[in-house]
Design a protein around this motif. Structure first.
Motif, PDB file in Angstrom:
ATOM      1  N   VAL A   1     -17.045  25.525 -46.175  1.00 16.65           N
ATOM      2  CA  VAL A   1     -15.615  25.747 -45.938  1.00 16.65           C
ATOM      3  C   VAL A   1     -15.340  27.250 -45.987  1.00 16.65           C
ATOM      4  O   VAL A   1     -14.641  27.797 -45.147  1.00 16.65           O
ATOM      5  N   GLY A   2     -15.915  27.917 -46.966  1.00 17.31           N
ATOM      6  CA  GLY A   2     -15.670  29.344 -47.119  1.00 17.31           C
ATOM      7  C   GLY A   2     -16.949  30.144 -46.983  1.00 17.31           C
ATOM      8  O   GLY A   2     -18.046  29.589 -47.061  1.00 17.31           O
ATOM      9  N   PRO A   3     -16.824  31.447 -46.789  1.00 17.64           N
ATOM     10  CA  PRO A   3     -18.002  32.297 -46.597  1.00 17.64           C
ATOM     11  C   PRO A   3     -18.897  32.370 -47.828  1.00 17.64           C
ATOM     12  O   PRO A   3     -20.091  32.626 -47.694  1.00 17.64           O
ATOM     13  N   CYS A   4     -18.341  32.130 -49.012  1.00 14.64           N
ATOM     14  CA  CYS A   4     -19.176  32.196 -50.224  1.00 14.64           C
ATOM     15  C   CYS A   4     -20.230  31.097 -50.232  1.00 14.64           C
ATOM     16  O   CYS A   4     -21.172  31.123 -51.012  1.00 14.64           O
ATOM     17  N   MET A   5     -20.043  30.083 -49.381  1.00 14.37           N
ATOM     18  CA  MET A   5     -21.004  28.991 -49.301  1.00 14.37           C
ATOM     19  C   MET A   5     -21.967  29.202 -48.128  1.00 14.37           C
ATOM     20  O   MET A   5     -22.971  28.512 -48.010  1.00 14.37           O
ATOM     21  N   VAL A   6     -21.665  30.167 -47.245  1.00 15.25           N
ATOM     22  CA  VAL A   6     -22.483  30.339 -46.051  1.00 15.25           C
ATOM     23  C   VAL A   6     -23.645  31.282 -46.293  1.00 15.25           C
ATOM     24  O   VAL A   6     -24.801  30.930 -46.123  1.00 15.25           O
ATOM     25  N   SER A   7     -23.318  32.469 -46.674  1.00 13.84           N
ATOM     26  CA  SER A   7     -24.347  33.481 -46.851  1.00 13.84           C
ATOM     27  C   SER A   7     -25.293  33.019 -47.943  1.00 13.84           C
ATOM     28  O   SER A   7     -24.866  32.483 -48.966  1.00 13.84           O
ATOM     29  N   THR A   8     -26.598  33.254 -47.730  1.00 11.79           N
ATOM     30  CA  THR A   8     -27.546  32.857 -48.768  1.00 11.79           C
ATOM     31  C   THR A   8     -27.254  33.609 -50.073  1.00 11.79           C
ATOM     32  O   THR A   8     -27.643  33.180 -51.140  1.00 11.79           O
ATOM     33  N   GLU A   9     -26.559  34.742 -49.954  1.00 14.05           N
ATOM     34  CA  GLU A   9     -26.253  35.525 -51.149  1.00 14.05           C
ATOM     35  C   GLU A   9     -24.898  35.178 -51.739  1.00 14.05           C
ATOM     36  O   GLU A   9     -24.488  35.747 -52.733  1.00 14.05           O
ATOM     37  N   GLY A  10     -24.181  34.280 -51.081  1.00 13.93           N
ATOM     38  CA  GLY A  10     -22.882  33.897 -51.610  1.00 13.93           C
ATOM     39  C   GLY A  10     -23.057  33.169 -52.933  1.00 13.93           C
ATOM     40  O   GLY A  10     -24.008  32.417 -53.123  1.00 13.93           O
ATOM     41  N   SER A  11     -22.122  33.405 -53.862  1.00 12.46           N
ATOM     42  CA  SER A  11     -22.249  32.774 -55.178  1.00 12.46           C
ATOM     43  C   SER A  11     -22.242  31.259 -55.042  1.00 12.46           C
ATOM     44  O   SER A  11     -23.010  30.569 -55.710  1.00 12.46           O
TER      45      SER A  11
ATOM     46  N   CYS B   1     -12.772  31.218 -52.807  1.00 10.49           N
ATOM     47  CA  CYS B   1     -13.710  32.338 -52.651  1.00 10.49           C
ATOM     48  C   CYS B   1     -13.211  33.638 -53.316  1.00 10.49           C
ATOM     49  O   CYS B   1     -13.972  34.335 -53.975  1.00 10.49           O
ATOM     50  N   GLY B   2     -11.947  33.931 -53.116  1.00  4.73           N
ATOM     51  CA  GLY B   2     -11.379  35.158 -53.672  1.00  4.73           C
ATOM     52  C   GLY B   2     -11.522  35.219 -55.184  1.00  4.73           C
ATOM     53  O   GLY B   2     -11.879  36.256 -55.756  1.00  4.73           O
ATOM     54  N   ASP B   3     -11.254  34.091 -55.848  1.00  4.94           N
ATOM     55  CA  ASP B   3     -11.378  34.050 -57.305  1.00  4.94           C
ATOM     56  C   ASP B   3     -12.842  34.095 -57.731  1.00  4.94           C
ATOM     57  O   ASP B   3     -13.179  34.651 -58.767  1.00  4.94           O
ATOM     58  N   VAL B   4     -13.698  33.480 -56.907  1.00  2.00           N
ATOM     59  CA  VAL B   4     -15.134  33.521 -57.193  1.00  2.00           C
ATOM     60  C   VAL B   4     -15.621  34.968 -57.103  1.00  2.00           C
ATOM     61  O   VAL B   4     -16.337  35.455 -57.974  1.00  2.00           O
ATOM     62  N   LEU B   5     -15.160  35.670 -56.065  1.00  2.00           N
ATOM     63  CA  LEU B   5     -15.608  37.046 -55.829  1.00  2.00           C
ATOM     64  C   LEU B   5     -15.128  38.016 -56.897  1.00  2.00           C
ATOM     65  O   LEU B   5     -15.715  39.066 -57.108  1.00  2.00           O
ATOM     66  N   ARG B   6     -14.028  37.665 -57.563  1.00  2.00           N
ATOM     67  CA  ARG B   6     -13.536  38.538 -58.630  1.00  2.00           C
ATOM     68  C   ARG B   6     -14.034  38.077 -59.999  1.00  2.00           C
ATOM     69  O   ARG B   6     -13.597  38.586 -61.027  1.00  2.00           O
TER      70      ARG B   6
END
Ligand code: SF4
Lengths: 363, 76
Positions: free
Chosen positions: A340-350, A314-319
């Motif tokens: 597994v990570g928050p980037c997959m949870v939020s509908t706005e996550g990448s 997630c950290g690398d995705v966010l950067r």
């Protein structure tokens, strides 16, 4: 009806033609905001653009950048007897170290999804025997709405309402991205709604000091294509400015009333961003005058120093260092149903956006 | 999470307004745009009007949104 969608296509194709003619050499653009990420994925814009124009996602999904320690902290609070947790829906399934809000609710915790802070205040009025805590997650777009709720709580003396502020502000993370050696981004699609509040002054340093042009962009496919055209034109003209494409909503000065509310209720504090780490003065804490409504003070909350989920990138995705599909867990161990990570949870996550619209981009 | 939707102000009562949000009636707070008038368009985020959409582009916005909605319907 046919005609309107034809006109829409015609406008898109004019913009795409201009993009093609301007993008003779590689140009990498970061879309800072999660709402942009979703719009880009949904409209398959990446596939429409010439290969020279690369779009990478940024840290603009507030749920995704919430540190594991903050998640464990609100889960700890939500599990307390007598606490009624009011939260926006996208946080319900964000995994903490042991569980998520949904699982806590199944175990008997009182957790309600609200649409606005007004709803949370109403819950406090209707449940005088409970402590209603609003989970404050969001950027400058959301923060003023939380500030208003604290003002009302103070004015009306609603003592059983408090906010756990995990809010973040955008300019400091932009600065960090501009200084990041690993990341090669030429220009930014700046967040339209954040800037409709803060205006462009707080992000001008990106263009002026770091030579990273930005365009404050709206959220329809045509807005985004136009934002890209405006950035490419800046390059062609050798300029580096912050411009506004989304002028129907975002004014250069932002929304002074909203800024006043933020100022009055919150103060800048250091904050931890998931996968990125501590960024100075990038968070917002509740000012002393509103101490009685600050959940951290009210419940003497401990600090949680939680580890991030092993294997989650997630950290690398966010950067913008990797695309979600480059994470080894993507789509296999990590899916929107079992994130597994928050980037997959939020509908706005990448990760979620890429997953949801994956079929189309594979075609 | 920063999603926001345009709506037209129908009535105002103190800091609360009734709006028309693409055909649906909603109640929103206008604490952040106290100068807003009936008939103007605002952008609504999490139950609050966060910004007034300027007059000339309001119509354009509505048209654009309708076009987009129609295009999606056709898509699906
Ligand atoms: S796919 Fe899942 S595990 Fe991988 S970075 Fe995204 S959220 Fe984390």
């Amino acid at each position: 009806m046919k005609k309107t969608s034809k006109e829409l296509m015609a406008r898109a194709s004019i913009l795409l033609t201009e993009i093609k003619s301007l993008a003779q050499s590689p140009f990498t653009i970061m879309e800072v905001c999660g709402t942009h990420t979703v719009a880009i994925a949904k409209n398959a814009l990446r596939e429409l653009l010439p290969s020279t124009v690369r779009l990478v996602s940024g840290p603009g999904c507030p749920v995704c950048v919430t540190a594991s320690g903050d998640i464990d902290r609100y889960l700890y609070l939500a599990a307390q007897k007598n606490v009624l947790t009011a939260t926006f829906g996208d946080m319900i399934r964000v995994p903490g170290t042991e569980k998520n809000l949904q699982e806590l609710r199944a175990e008997g915790a009182d957790i309600r999804v609200v649409y606005s802070t007004q709803d949370a205040l109403e819950l406090a009025r209707q449940n005088p025997d409970k402590e209603v805590v609003f989970l404050g997650i969001g950027f400058e777009t959301t923060v003023p709405t939380v500030a208003v709720s604290l003002e009302i709580a103070k004015r009306e003396g609603i003592k059983n309402y408090s906010v756990l502020s995990m809010h973040k502000v955008v300019p400091p993370v932009l600065k960090l991205l501009a200084e990041d050696k690993e990341l090669v981004v030429d220009a930014f699609l700046d967040p339209g709604h954040v800037c409709s509040i803060i205006g462009i002054e707080p992000i001008k340093f990106m263009a002026q000091d770091y030579g990273k042009p930005g365009v404050v962009t709206g959220f329809e496919a045509l807005d985004i294509l136009e934002g890209i055209v405006m950035l490419l034109r800046q390059r062609a003209e050798g300029r580096s400015d912050i411009e506004i494409q989304y002028h129907r909503v975002a004014k250069p000065e932002g929304n002074p009333q909203a800024k006043m509310f933020i100022e009055r209720v919150f103060e800048p504090v250091d904050a931890s961003w998931r996968g990125i780490g501590l960024i100075r003065q990038s968070g917002l804490g509740i000012r002393g005058e509103y101490r009685l409504w600050d959940a951290v003070e009210k419940f003497s909350l401990p600090v949680f120093d939680s580890r991030e989920t092993p294997g989650c990138r997630c950290g690398d995705v966010l950067r913008g260092i990797i695309y979600p599909t480059e994470c080894p867990l993507f789509g296999k161990h990590c899916t929107p149903m079992k994130p597994v990570g928050p980037c997959m949870v939020s509908t706005e996550g990448s990760c979620a956006a890429y997953h949801r619209y994956a079929q189309r981009s594979v075609d | 999470m920063c999603l926001a939707i345009p709506a037209k102000i129908v009535t105002i009562d103190g800091t609360i307004a009734k709006v028309d949000m693409m055909g649906n009636e909603r109640i929103v707070s206008i604490d952040l745009v106290p100068e807003v008038r009936i008939g103007e368009y605002v952008l609504v985020h999490a139950g609050f009007a966060i910004s007034i959409i300027d007059d000339e582009s309001a119509k354009e916005t509505e048209e654009l949104l309708l076009e987009v909605a129609e295009a999606y319907e056709k898509d699906q």
